[in-house]
Every structure is written in C-alpha cells, then in structure tokens.
Enzyme design. Structure first.
Site, PDB file in Angstrom:
ATOM      1  N   ASP A 146       0.978  -1.171  -0.054  1.00 20.77           N
ATOM      2  CA  ASP A 146      -0.028  -0.078   0.028  1.00 20.77           C
ATOM      3  C   ASP A 146       0.911   1.103  -0.142  1.00 20.77           C
ATOM      4  O   ASP A 146       2.077   1.345   0.591  1.00 20.77           O
ATOM      5  CB  ASP A 146      -0.843  -0.122   1.302  1.00 20.77           C
ATOM      6  CG  ASP A 146      -1.839   1.120   1.148  1.00 20.77           C
ATOM      7  OD1 ASP A 146      -2.354   1.566   0.026  1.00 20.77           O
ATOM      8  OD2 ASP A 146      -2.261   1.480   2.452  1.00 20.77           O
ATOM      9  N   GLY A 190      -7.801   8.197   7.685  1.00 18.15           N
ATOM     10  CA  GLY A 190      -7.919   8.684   9.182  1.00 18.15           C
ATOM     11  C   GLY A 190      -9.064   9.024   9.655  1.00 18.15           C
ATOM     12  O   GLY A 190     -10.178   8.679   8.860  1.00 18.15           O
ATOM     13  N   GLY A 250     -11.388   4.084   4.240  1.00 17.49           N
ATOM     14  CA  GLY A 250     -12.592   3.561   4.112  1.00 17.49           C
ATOM     15  C   GLY A 250     -13.156   3.758   5.658  1.00 17.49           C
ATOM     16  O   GLY A 250     -14.239   3.784   5.839  1.00 17.49           O
ATOM     17  N   THR A 261      -7.452   2.714   9.941  1.00 21.41           N
ATOM     18  CA  THR A 261      -7.769   3.278  11.409  1.00 21.41           C
ATOM     19  C   THR A 261      -8.728   2.202  12.127  1.00 21.41           C
ATOM     20  O   THR A 261      -8.581   1.981  13.460  1.00 21.41           O
ATOM     21  CB  THR A 261      -8.278   4.706  11.281  1.00 21.41           C
ATOM     22  OG1 THR A 261      -7.399   5.328  10.009  1.00 21.41           O
ATOM     23  CG2 THR A 261      -8.527   5.412  12.472  1.00 21.41           C
TER      24      THR A 261
HETATM   25  P1  13P Z   1      -8.075   4.564   6.840  1.00 20.92           P
HETATM   26  O1  13P Z   1      -7.404   4.736   8.054  1.00 20.92           O
HETATM   27  O2  13P Z   1      -9.299   5.848   6.869  1.00 20.92           O
HETATM   28  O3  13P Z   1      -9.110   3.453   6.927  1.00 20.92           O
HETATM   29  O4  13P Z   1      -7.439   4.698   5.617  1.00 20.92           O
HETATM   30  C1  13P Z   1      -6.809   3.343   4.820  1.00 20.92           C
HETATM   31  C2  13P Z   1      -6.232   3.348   3.857  1.00 20.92           C
HETATM   32  O5  13P Z   1      -6.738   4.153   2.805  1.00 20.92           O
HETATM   33  C3  13P Z   1      -4.746   2.800   3.619  1.00 20.92           C
HETATM   34  O6  13P Z   1      -4.450   3.138   2.393  1.00 20.92           O
END
Ligand code: 13P
Length: 280
Positions: free
Chosen positions: A83, A179, A208, A231
């Site tokens: 990622d 986040g 998400g 998160t």
């Molecule tokens: P969140 O921490 O908002 O779930 O985002 C995760 C993300 O997009 C990792 O690439």
C-alpha cells in the site's frame, strides 16, 4: 492456497458488484484475525502493508512469509499488496519478497509525471506476474487537520491515465480521507459514476474507516471493488489490548494474544459482510 494476483480477485468482485476489504497488516495477531474472518465468511481478502508497517517487524520478506503461512493454514483466497509504495525501489523490494500486488503512489505529482512513474511500475509488476494499483487525484488526510489536502479525481483524465499506464486497479479520490474525518463524510458518487462509465478496471477506495455504511454500499454498487481499512482495525486492536490489560499475569504477557485475535477477526468479519452488501 498460494497467494493470488489482486486484480484477479478484484475483477471478479466488480463483476459481482461487491468489494473486497483490504486490511492493513502489522503483526501476526492482526494477520491471523484477518485470515480467520476471511475463512469464516468464505470471502477472498486483501492483506496490505505500507513500508511503515513491514519495517518494524523486519522487512517485506517476513511479512510475506507470515501472510502466506496464514493463507495456507486457513485455505483462503487472498492477495498480498504493498500500500502507498513511495518509489520504484520499495515496489521492487516487495515484488522480490513475494507480494502479488503493489501500489506506486505518485498521486501528489502532476498528471504527466504520475503517468510516467506508474507506467514504469506497471511494467515492473507485470514482469513478476503481479498487479499494479495507482492513484489519480489524491485522497488526503482527515486526522483533525493533519495530513495532505484531497484533490478529487477528474473523470475525463481517468480513462486516459489507465490507457497510457497499463495500471490494473485505479484508486479514485471522491471525498473519503485517510484517518478520522474532520466533519461529516460526503462522497461524490456522481463523479464515481462518471469514472466507472469509462474505466472498467477495478476501482479502489482509500480511507474506508469512519465512512457511513450506506455510502460505502452505494459506492460499491457503482464500481468500487476494493476498500482500504486501516484506522478502524487499529482502533479495534488497541481497544482489545486495553480491555485485556488488567487481567494479564506478569509471567504470561502473551495471554492477551487470543482476545486480540478474536476482536480483530470480529471487526474484519463485520466489514467483509458490509462490503459484500449483505442486507442490501
Ligand atoms: P483509513 O485509515 O481511513 O481506513 O484509510 C486506510 C487507507 O486508505 C490505507 O491506504
């Protein structure tokens, strides 16, 4: 079951108008929890890590071995994805370690530079029989004002970007943030619909966590095939440690492992079911 290419799993998901959860991994407890949830639901799943997550445990090879172990143990269909790969060196390091998908994130660069860096990364990934994700527009950070500003994806640029880069999966910026949200989450589903009309590759939604379930399910119906979650599962993990902390014996610190794996798998299972649009 060996690790599979991520785009193979996501193409099937898009055809079925469901999405797969892509869950951040940082240690054996959370990897085990994710694998358990995938086994319980009978759903494919994406394990993913940034370099900030694999560095503390010793590098991408250890992460790949660990994920591969649990994928085989629970006989699940899964991919292992880098990622937010920061550069081609990181991308290559993960491909050599056995990742079956990588992201090269040049979303902060101008369009032409993003095209050129993404094309190089796509050629490299395909040489390893792995898939490539890239981001057009930019999903910024919520986190109470910390982090980069979002730039929404231009639908007109999306088809050109895909054609010129050979990218397999496209991350789009339609209003989510990484986040915590600063205010009320609002998604530009109109933009997503426009993008989905011309881009037939699986579309990816970053940020998400904290996004209302009904908005996620509408986005999936329009073409989102992968939803990144970081998160929300970090919070579940920390809460589980917090809850078990009081009961720990000073000579058996590892006693918190089982409840943490259990809570992690419960959280991931509920997200997998949401992304399958159960109850829609
Ligand atoms: P969140 O921490 O908002 O779930 O985002 C995760 C993300 O997009 C990792 O690439």
């Amino acid at each position: 079951m060996a690790l599979l290419r991520m785009d193979t799993l996501l193409k099937e998901a898009r055809r079925n108008q469901v999405a797969l959860g892509a869950f951040e991994c940082w240690d054996s407890l959370n990897v085990q929890g994710i694998a358990l949830a995938a086994a319980r639901t009978g759903s494919p799943v994406i394990f993913q890590t940034t370099s900030m997550e694999y560095a503390p445990i010793g590098g991408p090879e250890i992460m790949a071995d660990m994920v591969d172990f649990y994928v085989r143990k629970y006989s699940i269909d899964a991919a292992l994805h880098l990622d937010h790969g920061a550069n081609i060196k990181e991308v290559e390091e993960c491909l050599r370690a056995g990742y079956t998908s990588v992201m090269l994130d040049a979303s902060m660069k101008c369009f032409e530079e993003n095209v050129s860096l993404t094309k190089d990364a796509a050629d490299l990934a395909h040489g390893f029989n792995a898939s490539l994700e890239a981001e057009l527009g930019h999903v910024g950070g919520g986190d109470g004002g910390v982090g980069s500003e979002s730039v929404l994806t231009e639908p007109k640029e999306a088809a050109e970007f895909v054609a010129r880069t050979d990218v397999d999966c496209l991350a789009v910026a339609i209003g989510t943030v990484h986040g915590e949200y600063r205010g009320k989450p609002e998604l530009r589903l109109d933009r997503l619909a426009e993008i989905a009309q011309t881009v037939k590759n699986p579309l990816v939604l970053h940020g998400g966590s904290g996004t209302p379930p009904e908005l996620l399910q509408k986005a999936i119906a329009l073409g989102i095939a992968k939803i990144n979650i970081c998160t929300d599962i970090n919070k579940a993990f920390l809460n589980a440690i917090e809850e078990t902390r009081k009961e720990l014996s000073p000579s058996l610190a590892g006693n918190f492992y089982r409840p943490v794996v259990q809570k992690m798998s419960e959280k991931v299972e509920s997200l997998i079911r949401l992304f399958r649009r159960e109850g829609c």
